[in-house]
Design a protein around this motif. Structure first.
Motif, PDB file in Angstrom:
ATOM      1  N   ASP A  51      56.609  29.344  56.719  1.00 17.36           N
ATOM      2  CA  ASP A  51      57.590  28.459  57.350  1.00 17.36           C
ATOM      3  C   ASP A  51      57.941  28.891  58.772  1.00 17.36           C
ATOM      4  O   ASP A  51      58.986  28.536  59.298  1.00 17.36           O
ATOM      5  CB  ASP A  51      58.862  28.363  56.497  1.00 17.36           C
ATOM      6  N   GLY A  52      57.036  29.640  59.412  1.00 17.99           N
ATOM      7  CA  GLY A  52      57.253  30.069  60.791  1.00 17.99           C
ATOM      8  C   GLY A  52      56.222  29.442  61.703  1.00 17.99           C
ATOM      9  O   GLY A  52      55.262  28.819  61.259  1.00 17.99           O
ATOM     10  N   HIS A  76      59.077  43.478  61.095  1.00 16.04           N
ATOM     11  CA  HIS A  76      59.262  42.039  60.983  1.00 16.04           C
ATOM     12  C   HIS A  76      58.533  41.567  59.721  1.00 16.04           C
ATOM     13  O   HIS A  76      57.319  41.370  59.746  1.00 16.04           O
ATOM     14  CB  HIS A  76      58.736  41.342  62.242  1.00 16.04           C
ATOM     15  N   GLU A  78      58.444  38.815  58.126  1.00 15.20           N
ATOM     16  CA  GLU A  78      57.994  37.427  58.054  1.00 15.20           C
ATOM     17  C   GLU A  78      56.868  37.093  59.030  1.00 15.20           C
ATOM     18  O   GLU A  78      56.353  35.979  59.019  1.00 15.20           O
ATOM     19  CB  GLU A  78      59.171  36.478  58.305  1.00 15.20           C
ATOM     20  N   ARG A 142      57.051  35.404  65.611  1.00 11.57           N
ATOM     21  CA  ARG A 142      57.438  34.324  64.707  1.00 11.57           C
ATOM     22  C   ARG A 142      58.757  33.697  65.119  1.00 11.57           C
ATOM     23  O   ARG A 142      59.738  34.386  65.372  1.00 11.57           O
ATOM     24  CB  ARG A 142      57.577  34.877  63.289  1.00 11.57           C
ATOM     25  N   GLY A 144      61.405  31.047  63.453  1.00 14.94           N
ATOM     26  CA  GLY A 144      61.732  30.419  62.178  1.00 14.94           C
ATOM     27  C   GLY A 144      63.192  30.658  61.855  1.00 14.94           C
ATOM     28  O   GLY A 144      63.906  31.344  62.591  1.00 14.94           O
ATOM     29  N   THR A 145      63.636  30.119  60.741  1.00 14.49           N
ATOM     30  CA  THR A 145      65.053  30.220  60.390  1.00 14.49           C
ATOM     31  C   THR A 145      65.386  31.421  59.513  1.00 14.49           C
ATOM     32  O   THR A 145      66.536  31.828  59.449  1.00 14.49           O
ATOM     33  CB  THR A 145      65.526  28.938  59.674  1.00 14.49           C
ATOM     34  N   SER A 146      64.405  32.008  58.828  1.00 13.77           N
ATOM     35  CA  SER A 146      64.707  33.162  57.969  1.00 13.77           C
ATOM     36  C   SER A 146      64.787  34.443  58.796  1.00 13.77           C
ATOM     37  O   SER A 146      64.224  34.546  59.881  1.00 13.77           O
ATOM     38  CB  SER A 146      63.648  33.303  56.874  1.00 13.77           C
ATOM     39  N   ARG A 147      65.499  35.408  58.263  1.00 15.12           N
ATOM     40  CA  ARG A 147      65.676  36.701  58.949  1.00 15.12           C
ATOM     41  C   ARG A 147      64.329  37.421  59.022  1.00 15.12           C
ATOM     42  O   ARG A 147      63.664  37.618  58.006  1.00 15.12           O
ATOM     43  CB  ARG A 147      66.694  37.534  58.186  1.00 15.12           C
ATOM     44  N   ASN A 148      63.968  37.850  60.228  1.00 18.27           N
ATOM     45  CA  ASN A 148      62.668  38.479  60.423  1.00 18.27           C
ATOM     46  C   ASN A 148      62.798  39.833  61.125  1.00 18.27           C
ATOM     47  O   ASN A 148      61.936  40.221  61.891  1.00 18.27           O
ATOM     48  CB  ASN A 148      61.742  37.554  61.222  1.00 18.27           C
ATOM     49  N   GLU A 150      64.133  43.921  60.305  1.00 15.61           N
ATOM     50  CA  GLU A 150      64.699  44.972  59.470  1.00 15.61           C
ATOM     51  C   GLU A 150      64.671  46.257  60.286  1.00 15.61           C
ATOM     52  O   GLU A 150      63.621  46.630  60.825  1.00 15.61           O
ATOM     53  CB  GLU A 150      63.867  45.129  58.195  1.00 15.61           C
TER      54      GLU A 150
END
Length: 163
Positions: A51-52, A76, A78, A142, A144-148, A150
């Protein structure tokens, strides 16, 4: 006691577990543009998850000096991340193997002029670390909306030094 990480010249084989070194080493894959341009084709495996999408950003990072105190690495989960310097200066690349979801002992590499790197998805790495000004880079990563992102902060920092 502070642990020392020694800087080594980057090589494709030493860096392979963490990503790809981007350069024009070897023969060009194609000659294009009426014979006036050598194409070094498909040098990095870009991975942005289901989804990225790829995004190109410009980063202007502050110059760092050696010895360097390394307190933190990030990854990252994602998507991959690519650093392409927009100057001829080498830069420092720090990576660490994953050991059960945490970074192991870091490694430090110095690129050659006109080399970029691309981290594999999920690779623990140091922040963008130019050793000369300006620290201008094109970064492909990337969007996208999710956390990428850490981050991992070491209990005791490492010191990164020239070999």
């Amino acid at each position: 006691m502070t642990e020392i990480v020694r800087v080594s010249p980057i090589s494709k084989s030493a860096f392979a577990p963490y990503g790809e070194v981007l350069d024009t080493e070897g023969d060009a894959d194609k000659i294009i543009n009426q014979g006036l341009c050598e194409r070094y084709h498909d040098r990095a495996t870009l991975d942005f998850g289901p989804d990225g999408r790829a995004g190109v950003s410009l980063f202007l990072a502050q110059r760092r000096m050696l010895p360097l105190t390394l307190e933190m690495v990030e990854r990252h989960p994602e998507g991959s991340q690519t650093f392409i310097p927009m100057t001829e200066h080498p830069f420092l690349v720090i990576v660490a193997p994953d050991q059960g979801g945490k970074p192991g002992t870091p490694l430090a590499f110095l690129t050659r002029p006109h080399q970029g790197i691309s981290f594999h998805r999920g690779t623990w790495h140091g922040v963008l670390t130019p050793l000369e000004d300006p620290g201008l880079f094109a970064v492909i990563d990337r969007i996208g909306t999710s956390r990428n992102l850490e981050e991992f902060w070491f209990e005791a920092p490492y010191v990164v030094r020239n070999s």
